[in-house]
Write a protein that holds these residues in place. Structure first.
Motif, PDB file in Angstrom:
ATOM      1  N   ILE A 173       0.846  -1.199   0.000  1.00 20.23           N
ATOM      2  CA  ILE A 173       0.000   0.000   0.000  1.00 20.23           C
ATOM      3  C   ILE A 173       0.882   1.250   0.000  1.00 20.23           C
ATOM      4  CG2 ILE A 173      -1.649   1.339   1.373  1.00 20.23           C
ATOM      5  CD1 ILE A 173      -2.890  -1.347   2.233  1.00 20.23           C
ATOM      6  N   GLN A 212       2.473   1.735  -3.480  1.00 19.82           N
ATOM      7  CA  GLN A 212       1.504   2.290  -4.431  1.00 19.82           C
ATOM      8  C   GLN A 212       1.259   3.772  -4.155  1.00 19.82           C
ATOM      9  OE1 GLN A 212      -1.900  -0.264  -4.068  1.00 19.82           O
ATOM     10  NE2 GLN A 212      -0.936  -1.946  -5.197  1.00 19.82           N
ATOM     11  N   ARG A 213       1.137   4.125  -2.903  1.00 21.36           N
ATOM     12  CA  ARG A 213       0.902   5.523  -2.534  1.00 21.36           C
ATOM     13  C   ARG A 213       2.079   6.399  -2.992  1.00 21.36           C
ATOM     14  NH1 ARG A 213       0.267   5.114   2.838  1.00 21.36           N
ATOM     15  NH2 ARG A 213      -1.919   4.629   2.571  1.00 21.36           N
TER      16      ARG A 213
END
Length: 150
Positions: free
Chosen positions: A43, A46-47
């Motif tokens: 996560i 991706q951020r």
């Protein structure tokens, strides 16, 4: 060419704004690379990829383009008064801006390498990489303000 001084001053103002925006992005993007390299979960990866893409495409590119366009007009309009082309400091500054453009492209190259590969380089590499625009900024400001004679 006889340009009203008001137009020259407005162009200079837009140039300074664009330079500040470009440098802010040049300082921040490699800092994001540091955090990206230090992150461990998908996560976060991706951020960071989204943040890096938006910063590079949405701020760095437009501000670099505006910086270069306004610089062109400032040199073109101001050369008759300030004689930029007669000064060595001016050519050194242009060379440093060229290095900054190369650095900008390296940031884009590294951004793509980090996609799906957050540990492409270590966070220590990115910390050192992050210092380059600072050194260039210091040199450019000294050249422009002091205008040393060599």
């Amino acid at each position: 060419m006889d340009i009203p001084s008001n137009a020259f001053l407005w162009m200079k103002a837009f140039h300074i704004i664009a330079v500040v925006c470009w440098f802010a992005a040049l300082f921040y993007l490699p800092r994001l690379y540091v955090y990206h390299a230090m992150s461990d979960d998908e996560i976060s990866h991706q951020r960071f990829e989204i943040m890096e893409r938006k910063l590079y495409r949405g701020i760095m590119w437009p501000s670099m383009i505006i910086t270069l366009i306004t610089a062109h007009f400032l040199v073109d309009w101001g050369d008759a008064i300030y004689h930029y082309h007669d000064a060595i400091w001016f050519y050194l500054k242009v060379a440093l801006v060229g290095l900054l453009i190369i650095y900008h492209f390296f940031c884009g190259y590294y951004r793509k390498k980090l996609i799906g590969n957050a540990h492409y380089k270590s966070h220590k590499f990115w910390r050192y990489f992050n210092e380059m625009p600072t050194l260039i900024l210091v040199a450019v400001v000294i050249l422009v303000v002091v205008k040393p004679i060599f």
